[in-house]
Design a protein around this motif. Structure first.
Motif, PDB file in Angstrom:
ATOM      1  N   GLY A   1     -57.826 -16.533 -16.353  1.00 44.27           N
ATOM      2  CA  GLY A   1     -57.780 -15.905 -17.669  1.00 44.27           C
ATOM      3  C   GLY A   1     -56.893 -16.651 -18.635  1.00 44.27           C
ATOM      4  O   GLY A   1     -57.094 -16.640 -19.842  1.00 44.27           O
ATOM      5  N   ALA A   2     -55.907 -17.354 -18.070  1.00 45.25           N
ATOM      6  CA  ALA A   2     -54.916 -18.014 -18.895  1.00 45.25           C
ATOM      7  C   ALA A   2     -55.516 -19.067 -19.815  1.00 45.25           C
ATOM      8  O   ALA A   2     -55.004 -19.306 -20.887  1.00 45.25           O
ATOM      9  N   VAL A   3     -56.584 -19.708 -19.405  1.00 49.51           N
ATOM     10  CA  VAL A   3     -57.111 -20.798 -20.213  1.00 49.51           C
ATOM     11  C   VAL A   3     -58.140 -20.305 -21.224  1.00 49.51           C
ATOM     12  O   VAL A   3     -58.656 -21.081 -22.007  1.00 49.51           O
ATOM     13  N   ALA A   4     -58.428 -19.005 -21.224  1.00 49.47           N
ATOM     14  CA  ALA A   4     -59.492 -18.503 -22.079  1.00 49.47           C
ATOM     15  C   ALA A   4     -59.083 -18.448 -23.544  1.00 49.47           C
ATOM     16  O   ALA A   4     -59.929 -18.493 -24.417  1.00 49.47           O
ATOM     17  N   SER A   5     -57.776 -18.383 -23.810  1.00 53.57           N
ATOM     18  CA  SER A   5     -57.367 -18.273 -25.199  1.00 53.57           C
ATOM     19  C   SER A   5     -57.500 -19.614 -25.918  1.00 53.57           C
ATOM     20  O   SER A   5     -57.408 -20.673 -25.314  1.00 53.57           O
ATOM     21  N   ALA A   6     -57.726 -19.515 -27.241  1.00 51.59           N
ATOM     22  CA  ALA A   6     -57.903 -20.733 -28.032  1.00 51.59           C
ATOM     23  C   ALA A   6     -56.566 -21.319 -28.476  1.00 51.59           C
ATOM     24  O   ALA A   6     -56.529 -22.350 -29.123  1.00 51.59           O
ATOM     25  N   TRP A   7     -55.451 -20.661 -28.152  1.00 43.17           N
ATOM     26  CA  TRP A   7     -54.155 -21.102 -28.648  1.00 43.17           C
ATOM     27  C   TRP A   7     -53.763 -22.460 -28.081  1.00 43.17           C
ATOM     28  O   TRP A   7     -53.923 -22.712 -26.887  1.00 43.17           O
ATOM     29  N   ARG A   8     -53.278 -23.342 -28.941  1.00 37.99           N
ATOM     30  CA  ARG A   8     -52.730 -24.624 -28.512  1.00 37.99           C
ATOM     31  C   ARG A   8     -51.445 -24.872 -29.280  1.00 37.99           C
ATOM     32  O   ARG A   8     -51.362 -24.557 -30.473  1.00 37.99           O
ATOM     33  N   ALA A   9     -50.470 -25.468 -28.604  1.00 34.56           N
ATOM     34  CA  ALA A   9     -49.214 -25.796 -29.288  1.00 34.56           C
ATOM     35  C   ALA A   9     -49.500 -26.828 -30.371  1.00 34.56           C
ATOM     36  O   ALA A   9     -50.351 -27.690 -30.207  1.00 34.56           O
ATOM     37  N   ALA A  10     -48.774 -26.712 -31.475  1.00 33.72           N
ATOM     38  CA  ALA A  10     -48.997 -27.663 -32.569  1.00 33.72           C
ATOM     39  C   ALA A  10     -47.658 -28.125 -33.123  1.00 33.72           C
ATOM     40  O   ALA A  10     -46.640 -27.446 -32.982  1.00 33.72           O
ATOM     41  N   GLY A  11     -47.654 -29.285 -33.751  1.00 33.51           N
ATOM     42  CA  GLY A  11     -46.485 -29.814 -34.457  1.00 33.51           C
ATOM     43  C   GLY A  11     -45.261 -29.953 -33.582  1.00 33.51           C
ATOM     44  O   GLY A  11     -45.302 -30.521 -32.487  1.00 33.51           O
ATOM     45  N   ALA A  12     -44.150 -29.392 -34.085  1.00 36.25           N
ATOM     46  CA  ALA A  12     -42.865 -29.533 -33.394  1.00 36.25           C
ATOM     47  C   ALA A  12     -42.909 -28.884 -32.016  1.00 36.25           C
ATOM     48  O   ALA A  12     -42.297 -29.369 -31.066  1.00 36.25           O
ATOM     49  N   VAL A  13     -43.648 -27.775 -31.908  1.00 33.97           N
ATOM     50  CA  VAL A  13     -43.740 -27.083 -30.613  1.00 33.97           C
ATOM     51  C   VAL A  13     -44.399 -28.004 -29.597  1.00 33.97           C
ATOM     52  O   VAL A  13     -43.978 -28.107 -28.443  1.00 33.97           O
ATOM     53  N   ARG A  14     -45.447 -28.716 -30.065  1.00 36.86           N
ATOM     54  CA  ARG A  14     -46.144 -29.621 -29.145  1.00 36.86           C
ATOM     55  C   ARG A  14     -45.202 -30.739 -28.695  1.00 36.86           C
ATOM     56  O   ARG A  14     -45.166 -31.098 -27.520  1.00 36.86           O
ATOM     57  N   ALA A  15     -44.412 -31.258 -29.634  1.00 39.18           N
ATOM     58  CA  ALA A  15     -43.467 -32.333 -29.288  1.00 39.18           C
ATOM     59  C   ALA A  15     -42.442 -31.831 -28.262  1.00 39.18           C
ATOM     60  O   ALA A  15     -42.162 -32.507 -27.270  1.00 39.18           O
ATOM     61  N   GLY A  16     -41.911 -30.627 -28.511  1.00 39.33           N
ATOM     62  CA  GLY A  16     -40.932 -30.049 -27.585  1.00 39.33           C
ATOM     63  C   GLY A  16     -41.545 -29.795 -26.221  1.00 39.33           C
ATOM     64  O   GLY A  16     -40.934 -30.063 -25.182  1.00 39.33           O
ATOM     65  N   ALA A  17     -42.786 -29.313 -26.236  1.00 40.12           N
ATOM     66  CA  ALA A  17     -43.473 -29.017 -24.978  1.00 40.12           C
ATOM     67  C   ALA A  17     -43.701 -30.305 -24.188  1.00 40.12           C
ATOM     68  O   ALA A  17     -43.498 -30.351 -22.977  1.00 40.12           O
ATOM     69  N   LEU A  18     -44.097 -31.357 -24.910  1.00 39.01           N
ATOM     70  CA  LEU A  18     -44.312 -32.648 -24.242  1.00 39.01           C
ATOM     71  C   LEU A  18     -43.022 -33.154 -23.617  1.00 39.01           C
ATOM     72  O   LEU A  18     -43.011 -33.671 -22.499  1.00 39.01           O
ATOM     73  N   PHE A  19     -41.917 -32.953 -24.351  1.00 39.05           N
ATOM     74  CA  PHE A  19     -40.614 -33.381 -23.824  1.00 39.05           C
ATOM     75  C   PHE A  19     -40.325 -32.659 -22.502  1.00 39.05           C
ATOM     76  O   PHE A  19     -39.926 -33.278 -21.511  1.00 39.05           O
ATOM     77  N   GLY A  20     -40.557 -31.341 -22.498  1.00 40.11           N
ATOM     78  CA  GLY A  20     -40.321 -30.553 -21.279  1.00 40.11           C
ATOM     79  C   GLY A  20     -41.169 -31.054 -20.123  1.00 40.11           C
ATOM     80  O   GLY A  20     -40.689 -31.216 -19.001  1.00 40.11           O
ATOM     81  N   ALA A  21     -42.441 -31.340 -20.410  1.00 39.84           N
ATOM     82  CA  ALA A  21     -43.336 -31.806 -19.345  1.00 39.84           C
ATOM     83  C   ALA A  21     -42.908 -33.178 -18.840  1.00 39.84           C
ATOM     84  O   ALA A  21     -42.961 -33.453 -17.640  1.00 39.84           O
ATOM     85  N   VAL A  22     -42.458 -34.033 -19.781  1.00 37.22           N
ATOM     86  CA  VAL A  22     -42.014 -35.379 -19.382  1.00 37.22           C
ATOM     87  C   VAL A  22     -40.794 -35.269 -18.470  1.00 37.22           C
ATOM     88  O   VAL A  22     -40.689 -35.957 -17.447  1.00 37.22           O
ATOM     89  N   VAL A  23     -39.856 -34.375 -18.834  1.00 41.96           N
ATOM     90  CA  VAL A  23     -38.649 -34.201 -18.003  1.00 41.96           C
ATOM     91  C   VAL A  23     -39.048 -33.795 -16.582  1.00 41.96           C
ATOM     92  O   VAL A  23     -38.562 -34.362 -15.600  1.00 41.96           O
ATOM     93  N   LEU A  24     -39.959 -32.839 -16.463  1.00 34.48           N
ATOM     94  CA  LEU A  24     -40.395 -32.400 -15.128  1.00 34.48           C
ATOM     95  C   LEU A  24     -41.116 -33.532 -14.397  1.00 34.48           C
ATOM     96  O   LEU A  24     -40.936 -33.726 -13.198  1.00 34.48           O
TER      97      LEU A  24
END
Lengths: 494, 217
Positions: free
Chosen positions: A243-266
């Motif tokens: 169900g989690a992937v059913a939503s159309a929401w995607r991170a954008a802008g600064a949130v996407r950059a921050g999210a990428l940083f978190g994923a890179v750290v992991l």
């Protein structure tokens, strides 16, 4: 727990002044503040990095879904393995920078311990964030998207809906950090948990450790109590709900950059963990690895014993947790206590019980200790699964039962079995990696692999340590893969 | 006007929508009918920008909004009100906050006024401070409608808004929905598989079956 309480009570009756140990002051207050600071900073950084990484992992296409597992698998890696990996990585970096004429301070102290602890628990927070997201109804997110931007939906809809579970995860990380002594000790940071272990090692007075632990136990209980309901929900959530992937929401802008940083750290942590251990193990010989077989056998035996005890506990406490009434609340509250007890205190209790009971107890104490510390997870998972059993299904099973035992054999066990097995594998995984408590109860000549690695580490890293770490890691992975498979299979049958 | 051309969407090797072309002019009413699993909700999601089509394009007021594999104009910029099959109210917000969410770009006083008007139109103004879980099923549907109409969107999408309600409540809410639609010049795309709802809403009737769109005969 009873042995600890009785011992502490006797000590207080003999010398009422010893109660002062339970009130932090002077050195113990400094250590408590340091432990709280380290644990709180770790928990908050893990919250930020884990949640950010989860936002990226949610958006990965189906064919790259394995990336989620690759990043989250370090959850099962014991803290001291992360410490070894980061010590090696930092040393390599120091050598490289020295060649370039730059000097890097030694990787020691509060900052290093904080960094490694964040690396230890960030994958756990990423898993919790993924679980939290999977509980958010995608339709609520889409309803937000129709009327607001991606940022606004994140701020007003997604994060508030994920908040209870995220808060529970953060509090759990705080509690786990408060009770762990392995990372702080390897980076020469004196903490409260380390003080408890040191005091027991130096004086052997268990009552002192119990009294000393009172503030930490109260703090941990205070942190876990509000998190309990959300924690049970997290444990009762399958790890790969669609169900989690059913939503159309995607991170954008600064949130996407921050999210990428978190994923890179992991990603860096996961890659660094494997890379540094593989590189370090090149100096090891097969003989050294084979020499560790007896220790691996002790680990498996101890964890196996813990699984058996946990099975009994889960079958007894699971239905009580699932009942959803006052007894469920009391059972859940009772299960919180072992989770709130720091490892060294639990080890001290098991050791004391060994002194009192003697004989066979000393042999089974390590398994009982692990069951005491991690069995509650099995109870909560079993309870959560039982609570979601469709009553109509179970009633139909009883109604149509033609031969005695058919219901249990053909309905109850196949429905509960996979989740129960997954829960026991989790106990085994956590048990095999545990050192904080087992350090105090293992008999001479009965050293498990984790303890052997931990002891080696104090004499400095070597190829053998890396090779042993890899053996341990492979063993844990071999347990985790079927655990995840069974967990998801169990829930698909829900 | 919102329109789509040659829309194709598939999932799990099955065509959900295939070559679907549809235009919803300003003020027009279209009722989209079809059996369960025909792709009605998927078509609404594509038009709203919640799902990128695999083939075809979506235009909003003549501007390309979605092309194959990409959403160019996000849902919030398409001037769409959406009433979902379940009420989909945010459980952590009060009724008032649910409705105010879509009015964030208006001055505070005007937003409050619009919120009150929308709640009054749906006859739930007395419930403004309640949480969704404190409302009955019918009240939740009313609030969902109020939330959708409050920003005065140019297009109102309603995805089986009266599903799983008992017949009395359904009749009452159907009157409310048709009243609200009649009071506005909003273009309405109403999805249902109930004949009585289609008749009450009126307008053009389209039939979606096997992923293909046609006029109902």
């Amino acid at each position: 727990m009873a042995a600890l309480a009785g011992d502490a009570w006797a000590a207080v009756r003999m010398s009422p002044g010893s109660l002062r140990l339970a009130v932090p002051a002077g050195r113990s207050l400094t250590l408590l503040v340091r432990s709280c600071t380290l644990s709180a900073a770790t928990a908050l950084l893990c919250l930020a990095i884990g949640t950010a990484a989860a936002l990226v992992l949610l958006a990965v296409p189906t064919r790259l879904r394995w990336l989620r597992m690759a990043v989250i698998v370090p959850v099962i890696v014991p803290p001291y393995l992360h410490a070894v990996a980061w010590m090696r990585t930092a040393e390599g970096l120091r050598v490289l920078l020295r060649r370039a004429g730059l000097a890097l301070p030694p990787f020691q102290g509060f900052g290093a311990a904080l960094w490694v602890q964040v690396m230890v628990y960030a994958p756990l927070m990423a898993s919790v964030a993924l679980a939290a997201w999977s509980m958010v109804d995608p339709l609520l997110v889409d309803a937000g998207l129709v009327q607001g931007s991606s940022h606004r939906v994140l701020r007003r809809v997604i994060l508030p809906l994920m908040l209870p579970v995220l808060a529970a995860g953060t509090l759990l990380v705080f509690v786990l950090c408060m009770g762990d002594l392995s990372v702080p000790s390897l980076f020469s940071v004196n903490t409260y948990a380390l003080e408890m272990y040191a005091r027991f090692s130096a004086s052997g007075r268990t009552a002192d450790v119990t009294l000393l632990a009172v503030p930490v136990v109260l703090l941990c209980l205070a942190a876990l109590t509000p998190a309990m309901r959300s924690l049970a929900t997290v444990l009762s959530t399958p790890s790969a709900r669609e169900g989690a992937v059913a939503s159309a929401w995607r991170a954008a802008g600064a949130v996407r950059a921050g999210a990428l940083f978190g994923a890179v750290v992991l990603g860096v942590d996961a890659a660094g963990l494997c890379g540094s251990l593989l590189a370090g193990a090149q100096g090891a010989t097969w003989a050294a690895v084979l020499d560790a077989l007896p220790q691996a056998s002790v680990s498996l035996r101890t964890a196996g014993g813990a699984c058996l005890v946990s099975l009994v506990l889960a079958l007894a406490a699971g239905p009580l947790v699932a009942a959803g009434n006052r007894s469920a609340r009391w059972t859940a509250a009772f299960l919180l206590v072992p989770l709130a007890l720091p490892g060294p205190l639990a080890g001290t209790g098991a050791s004391l019980a060994g002194v009192l009971a003697g004989g066979l107890w000393k042999t089974v104490a390590p398994s009982l200790l692990l069951a005491f510390r991690f069995g509650p997870f099995a109870c909560l998972m079993t309870g959560a699964r039982l609570a979601r059993l469709d009553s109509a299904t179970t009633e139909a099973g009883r109604l149509f039962e033609r031969r005695r035992g058919d219901y249990v054999r053909r309905i109850w066990l196949p429905t509960l079995g996979p989740v129960l097995l997954a829960a026991l594998l989790l106990v085994a995984i956590l048990g095999i990696g545990e050192v904080s408590g087992t350090l105090l109860v293992m008999q001479p000549g009965q050293q498990p692999l984790a303890l052997a690695i931990y002891n080696y580490l104090h004499y400095g890293g070597s190829g053998t340590v890396s090779a042993l770490c890899l053996v341990l890691l492979a063993g844990l992975l071999a347990l985790m893969v079927p655990a995840l498979f069974l967990w998801n299979r169990g829930w698909r049958r829900a | 006007m919102i329109a789509c051309a040659d829309i194709g969407v598939s999932a799990g090797g099955r065509n959900i929508l295939s070559g679907v072309t549809l235009a919803l002019a300003d003020g027009q009413r279209v009722v989209l009918m079809g059996p369960s699993g025909a792709g009605k909700t998927t078509l609404l999601r594509v038009l709203a920008g919640l799902l990128a089509p695999e083939e075809g394009t979506v235009t909003v007021s003549g501007r390309q909004a979605s092309v194959a594999g990409r959403v160019l104009v996000p849902p919030s910029q398409r001037s769409i009100g959406f009433v979902f099959q379940s009420a989909a109210l945010w459980p952590h917000m009060t009724v008032a906050q649910n409705v105010l969410y879509g009015l964030a770009d208006l001055p505070r006083r005007e937003a409050q006024e619009r919120m009150r008007q929308a709640l009054a139109a749906c006859r739930v103004e007395a419930l403004a401070e309640r949480l969704p879980q404190q409302l009955s099923g019918g009240e939740q549907r009313r609030v969902a409608l109020a939330r959708a109409i409050a920003p005065r969107p140019r297009h109102l999408f309603m995805d089986e808004p009266l599903t799983s309600l008992d017949s009395d409540l359904k009749g009452e809410l159907l009157n409310l929905v048709t009243g609200v639609i009649a009071a506005d010049a909003t273009a309405v795309l109403y999805v249902t598989h109930e004949e009585d709802e289609a008749r009450a809403v009126g307008g053009t009737r389209l039939y979606l079956a096997g992923g293909r769109l046609g006029s109902q005969t």
